[in-house]
Structures are given as structure tokens and as C-alpha cells.
Design an enzyme around this catalytic site. Structure first.
Site, PDB file in Angstrom:
ATOM      1  CB  SER A  14      -0.974   0.004   1.180  1.00  0.00           C
ATOM      2  OG  SER A  14      -0.287   0.153   2.401  1.00  0.00           O
ATOM      3  CG  ASN A 108      12.587   0.993   6.101  1.00  0.00           C
ATOM      4  OD1 ASN A 108      11.804   0.353   5.370  1.00  0.00           O
ATOM      5  ND2 ASN A 108      12.685   0.766   7.398  1.00  0.00           N
ATOM      6  CG  HIS A 110      10.153   1.412  11.797  1.00  0.00           C
ATOM      7  ND1 HIS A 110      10.347   0.042  11.735  1.00  0.00           N
ATOM      8  CD2 HIS A 110       9.853   1.685  13.090  1.00  0.00           C
ATOM      9  CE1 HIS A 110      10.196  -0.477  12.934  1.00  0.00           C
ATOM     10  NE2 HIS A 110       9.896   0.506  13.780  1.00  0.00           N
ATOM     11  CG  LEU A 145      16.535  -3.412  12.062  1.00  0.00           C
ATOM     12  CD1 LEU A 145      16.509  -3.760  10.581  1.00  0.00           C
ATOM     13  CD2 LEU A 145      16.058  -4.582  12.904  1.00  0.00           C
ATOM     14  CG  ASP A 146      13.879  -0.554  12.144  1.00  0.00           C
ATOM     15  OD1 ASP A 146      13.777  -0.482  10.900  1.00  0.00           O
ATOM     16  OD2 ASP A 146      13.375  -1.472  12.811  1.00  0.00           O
ATOM     17  CB  THR A 173      -4.209   7.125   7.385  1.00  0.00           C
ATOM     18  OG1 THR A 173      -5.117   6.065   7.616  1.00  0.00           O
ATOM     19  CG2 THR A 173      -4.880   8.209   6.607  1.00  0.00           C
ATOM     20  CD  GLU A 175       3.157   2.916   7.616  1.00  0.00           C
ATOM     21  OE1 GLU A 175       3.578   2.349   6.604  1.00  0.00           O
ATOM     22  OE2 GLU A 175       2.873   2.295   8.659  1.00  0.00           O
TER      23      GLU A 175
HETATM   24  C1  GRF Z   1       3.995  -0.734   6.716  1.00  0.00           C
HETATM   25  O1  GRF Z   1       3.369  -0.570   7.951  1.00  0.00           O
HETATM   26  C2  GRF Z   1       5.435  -0.286   6.789  1.00  0.00           C
HETATM   27  O2  GRF Z   1       5.634   0.783   7.656  1.00  0.00           O
HETATM   28  C3  GRF Z   1       6.119  -1.517   7.314  1.00  0.00           C
HETATM   29  O3  GRF Z   1       5.452  -2.592   6.713  1.00  0.00           O
HETATM   30  C4  GRF Z   1       4.139  -2.201   6.342  1.00  0.00           C
HETATM   31  C5  GRF Z   1       4.022  -2.418   4.869  1.00  0.00           C
HETATM   32  O4  GRF Z   1       2.733  -2.152   4.385  1.00  0.00           O
HETATM   33  N1  GRF Z   1       7.530  -1.462   7.068  1.00  0.00           N
HETATM   34  P1  GRF Z   1       2.483  -2.055   2.830  1.00  0.00           P
HETATM   35  O5  GRF Z   1       3.025  -3.341   2.207  1.00  0.00           O
HETATM   36  O6  GRF Z   1       3.157  -0.839   2.307  1.00  0.00           O
HETATM   37  O7  GRF Z   1       0.976  -1.992   2.696  1.00  0.00           O
END
Ligand code: GRF
Length: 216
Positions: A14, A108, A110, A145-146, A173, A175
């Protein structure tokens, strides 16, 4: 030259969709040149295919070890001469070799307000910890990591009746708003890193952008 954006996914995709849609809407000055998954059944590959984007699977199960998988992945990615490589739910640990190869252009997203809650199952751990605010972070990837320099974050409240699903949807939402924004800044060369902190150039409003979470 148009910025080449390569997106790596493992599943639903997504965030990848949000980036593709932002490009179509003219909000990112670039082109999504390829979507690459490490699993053949990654649902996001279908969306990318339908959108006319090169959709590729480099199945990690077909390789003997991490190094040979990454060598194949790098070969496929580099064919697109990426300006930026965006991990969007890509669920493989990357070796320092891979990370160094894309140093400064590997991003990335997160699902937490880093440095709080690195790692997996962030929404569950947030609920267990009883914190009142949660959110998401787009950052440069470094070897830890992260942990890389933070480009943008968005916060959402944790509400009394939340469960993992409700909370993850509220975060997701956000993200979908902040990842396209981060990539737009990146391809416009507005980002620089000073002492592990990201500065955003030519966007006086950058600190004040507000991203609306869905009201319950
Ligand atoms: C998201 O919550 C992202 O932050 C995490 O994995 C999830 C991936 O969701 N790293 P999508 O595949 O982008 O819907």
C-alpha cells in the site's frame, strides 16, 4: 534526467501504491521504474503490473544464502539506474554490502516514532507499553536496523479502545502521506545530512506541514 524510483516490497504494497499515485498526480518529480518483490505472491506486484510498471520478483527462497540473493537483487535494481531505492514493507534483513552499495539513496518507512519501537510488531508493543502517541518514520537506511537519519515523521494518538488493527490503520494513513513527501524532497535534492540529522532545504514550511490522521 527524470529521477528513477525503484520500490522494494514483500506484501500488500500500500505504501508503494501511495508513491505511484503521488507520481501520477505530479507530486513527485520522478518515475517509478520498477517494483521488485522478494516473494512471488506479494500482492503489490499486481497493482504495479496493472499500472504499467516493471514488476519483478527476486525470490529469496531460490538463493542459497543472503549474499547470492542480494547479488541478484542488486543486478535487477541497478538495471534501472535508481536515483532512490525505497523499501516499502520489504521484510528482509540487508547486509552491509547492500546498504553501502546504495548509501545515501536507500530509504525505509517504519511504523513507529523512531528511535522508539524499532523492529517488528510495533503496534502491539505500543499498546502493551501504554504510550499515548504512536506514528511512523521515513529514514535513510544505515547499517544499524531502524536507526538511520530521520527525514519525516507523523504522530497519531493511541486511543483507549484501540486494538492492533485500528491503530495500524491510523498509522498507515499517515505512512501514505509522509513517504511520498520524503521521496519528493529526495528527488528534488532538498535533503542533506549533517551530523546524522537530516536538513530540508528550500521548504520553509517543512517543520509545519500537518498530516491529518483519521478521526475515530
Ligand atoms: C507498513 O506498515 C510499513 O511501515 C512496514 O510494513 C508495512 C508495509 O505495508 N515497514 P504495505 O506493504 O506498504 O501496505
Amino acid at each position: 534526467m527524470t529521477a528513477s524510483i525503484v520500490i522494494l516490497i514483500s506484501g500488500r504494497g500500500s505504501n508503494m501504491e501511495a508513491i505511484v499515485n503521488a507520481v501520477s498526480a505530479g507530486k513527485i518529480a520522478g518515475k517509478v521504474t520498477a517494483v521488485i518483490a522478494n516473494k512471488p505472491d506479494a500482492a503489490g506486484l499486481n497493482f504495479a503490473k496493472k499500472a504499467g510498471i516493471d514488476s519483478i520478483c527476486v525470490d529469496h527462497n531460490q538463493y542459497e544464502n543472503r549474499e547470492s540473493f542480494e547479488a541478484a537483487l542488486i543486478k535487477r535494481i541497478d538495471a534501472y539506474q535508481p536515483t532512490v531505492v525505497a523499501l516499502a514493507g520489504f521484510m528482509r534483513i540487508l547486509t552491509p554490502h547492500f546498504i553501502n552499495h546504495y548509501e545515501g539513496r536507500l530509504l525505509n518507512i517504519h511504523p513507529s516514532l523512531l528511535p522508539a519501537f524499532p523492529g517488528l510488531n510495533t503496534h502491539r508493543r505500543v499498546l502493551e507499553a501504554g504510550v499515548k502517541w504512536h506514528g511512523c518514520t521515513v529514514h535513510f537506511i544505515t547499517e544499524t536496523l531502524d536507526c538511520g537519519p530521520i527525514i519525516i515523521q507523523a504522530a497519531v494518538p493511541v486511543l483507549p479502545d484501540d486494538d492492533e488493527h485500528l491503530l495500524s490503520q491510523r498509522v498507515l494513513t499517515m505512512e501514505h502521506q509522509i513517504y511520498p513527501q520524503a521521496i519528493s524532497w529526495f528527488v528534488n535534492e532538498q535533503l542533506s545530512i549533517e551530523k546524522d540529522c537530516v536538513r530540508i532545504k528550500n521548504d520553509k514550511e517543512a517543520q509545519f506541514h500537518s498530516y491529518q490522521f483519521e478521526q475515530p
